[in-house]
Enzyme design. Structure first.
Site, PDB file in Angstrom:
ATOM      1  N   ASP A  11       0.879  -1.159   0.000  1.00 38.32           N
ATOM      2  CA  ASP A  11       0.000   0.000   0.000  1.00 38.32           C
ATOM      3  C   ASP A  11       0.926   1.221   0.000  1.00 38.32           C
ATOM      4  O   ASP A  11       2.106   1.108   0.347  1.00 38.32           O
ATOM      5  CB  ASP A  11      -0.884  -0.036   1.256  1.00 38.32           C
ATOM      6  N   ASP A  13       0.032   5.115   0.968  1.00 38.56           N
ATOM      7  CA  ASP A  13      -0.134   6.079   2.056  1.00 38.56           C
ATOM      8  C   ASP A  13      -0.188   5.363   3.404  1.00 38.56           C
ATOM      9  O   ASP A  13      -1.021   4.501   3.630  1.00 38.56           O
ATOM     10  CB  ASP A  13      -1.403   6.911   1.846  1.00 38.56           C
ATOM     11  N   ASP A  19       0.599   9.538   5.940  1.00 41.64           N
ATOM     12  CA  ASP A  19      -0.790   9.594   5.501  1.00 41.64           C
ATOM     13  C   ASP A  19      -1.454  10.807   6.134  1.00 41.64           C
ATOM     14  O   ASP A  19      -0.906  11.403   7.068  1.00 41.64           O
ATOM     15  CB  ASP A  19      -1.520   8.312   5.914  1.00 41.64           C
ATOM     16  N   SER A  20      -2.605  11.162   5.632  1.00 44.20           N
ATOM     17  CA  SER A  20      -3.365  12.275   6.185  1.00 44.20           C
ATOM     18  C   SER A  20      -4.846  11.996   6.018  1.00 44.20           C
ATOM     19  O   SER A  20      -5.273  11.541   4.954  1.00 44.20           O
ATOM     20  CB  SER A  20      -3.011  13.570   5.447  1.00 44.20           C
ATOM     21  N   ASP A  21      -5.622  12.281   7.059  1.00 44.33           N
ATOM     22  CA  ASP A  21      -7.078  12.153   6.945  1.00 44.33           C
ATOM     23  C   ASP A  21      -7.633  13.161   5.936  1.00 44.33           C
ATOM     24  O   ASP A  21      -8.756  13.012   5.463  1.00 44.33           O
ATOM     25  CB  ASP A  21      -7.747  12.348   8.308  1.00 44.33           C
ATOM     26  N   TYR A  23      -6.164  13.685   3.036  1.00 42.01           N
ATOM     27  CA  TYR A  23      -5.621  13.228   1.753  1.00 42.01           C
ATOM     28  C   TYR A  23      -4.274  13.873   1.450  1.00 42.01           C
ATOM     29  O   TYR A  23      -4.000  14.983   1.884  1.00 42.01           O
ATOM     30  CB  TYR A  23      -6.599  13.464   0.586  1.00 42.01           C
ATOM     31  N   SER A  57      -8.845   7.811  -3.871  1.00 40.29           N
ATOM     32  CA  SER A  57     -10.177   8.383  -4.083  1.00 40.29           C
ATOM     33  C   SER A  57     -10.170   9.904  -4.089  1.00 40.29           C
ATOM     34  O   SER A  57     -11.164  10.520  -4.479  1.00 40.29           O
ATOM     35  CB  SER A  57     -11.160   7.873  -3.034  1.00 40.29           C
ATOM     36  N   CYS A  93      -6.357   3.042  -7.746  1.00 44.13           N
ATOM     37  CA  CYS A  93      -7.795   3.153  -7.971  1.00 44.13           C
ATOM     38  C   CYS A  93      -8.182   4.615  -7.778  1.00 44.13           C
ATOM     39  O   CYS A  93      -8.073   5.137  -6.675  1.00 44.13           O
ATOM     40  CB  CYS A  93      -8.558   2.271  -6.987  1.00 44.13           C
ATOM     41  N   ARG A 104     -11.060  -0.925  -6.102  1.00 43.68           N
ATOM     42  CA  ARG A 104     -10.856  -0.311  -4.795  1.00 43.68           C
ATOM     43  C   ARG A 104     -10.725  -1.366  -3.706  1.00 43.68           C
ATOM     44  O   ARG A 104     -11.608  -2.198  -3.527  1.00 43.68           O
ATOM     45  CB  ARG A 104     -12.008   0.648  -4.496  1.00 43.68           C
ATOM     46  N   LYS A 105      -9.601  -1.326  -2.976  1.00 45.44           N
ATOM     47  CA  LYS A 105      -9.443  -2.235  -1.843  1.00 45.44           C
ATOM     48  C   LYS A 105     -10.552  -1.941  -0.829  1.00 45.44           C
ATOM     49  O   LYS A 105     -10.860  -0.782  -0.626  1.00 45.44           O
ATOM     50  CB  LYS A 105      -8.060  -2.039  -1.195  1.00 45.44           C
TER      51      LYS A 105
END
Length: 182
Positions: A11, A13, A19-21, A23, A57, A93, A104-105
């Site tokens: 994976d 992010d 990572d960031s909530d 995005y 996304s 994705c 999409r996972k």
């Protein structure tokens, strides 16, 4: 000839970069973990093929476009290659959670795309490394061994506990790689 046992799917992010909530919406926001870049290069030098499967996304949500995503991936590839490594394929994705896509996972579409791209008969015995349950579910659906890293959302995923019965857990990608190549 590549064997599934020598394939590690990551994976992005939370595993390779912060990572960031909100995005990761720009190249400036894409901040790799230095140890992850080194770990990818170590995998390659140890004879493993490395691929990436990443839900993005933010494209469907209009937060960034595919050109921006490509710039992030170009930077990632350059950093890995500067350390003597190589990324064989990056699958992503661009769809949102309600788009009903197959890629999409936790669905395994991206992993099957990687399998086709690399000419493998199956993914049984390969590794899927992620920081969320959906990463592990996608891997398990196609016969991958699974590993959870505690970076990104991994610690929160580990605390929930559900669905981790088959997964090995590591502090980060570097620790997983150290374990795998020993």
């Amino acid at each position: 000839m590549l064997s599934a046992e020598k394939l590690v799917i990551l994976d992005r992010d939370g595993v390779i970069n912060h990572d960031s909530d909100n995005y990761i919406k720009s190249l400036d926001e894409w901040l790799p973990y230095p140890s992850a870049i080194t770990a990818i290069s170590r995998l390659y030098r140890a004879g493993y093929t490395v691929a990436i499967a990443t839900n993005q996304s933010g494209i469907a949500r209009g937060y960034y476009d595919e050109t921006t995503l490509q710039a992030m991936h170009d930077r990632l590839i350059a950093l890995v290659e500067a350390q003597g490594g190589r990324i064989a394929h990056i699958a992503y994705c661009p769809h949102g959670p309600d788009d009903k896509c197959q890629c999409r996972k936790p669905l395994p579409g991206m992993l099957l795309s990687i399998q086709r791209q690399l000419g493998l008969e199956s993914l049984t015995g390969s590794w899927m490394v992620g920081d969320s349950l959906r990463d592990l579910q996608a891997g398990e659906a196609v016969g991958c061994n699974t590993a959870l890293v505690r970076t990104g959302k991994g610690l929160k995923t580990e605390r929930k506990g559900a669905g981790l019965e088959k997964a090995r857990v590591f502090d980060d990608l570097a620790q997983f790689v150290e374990w795998l190549i020993k």
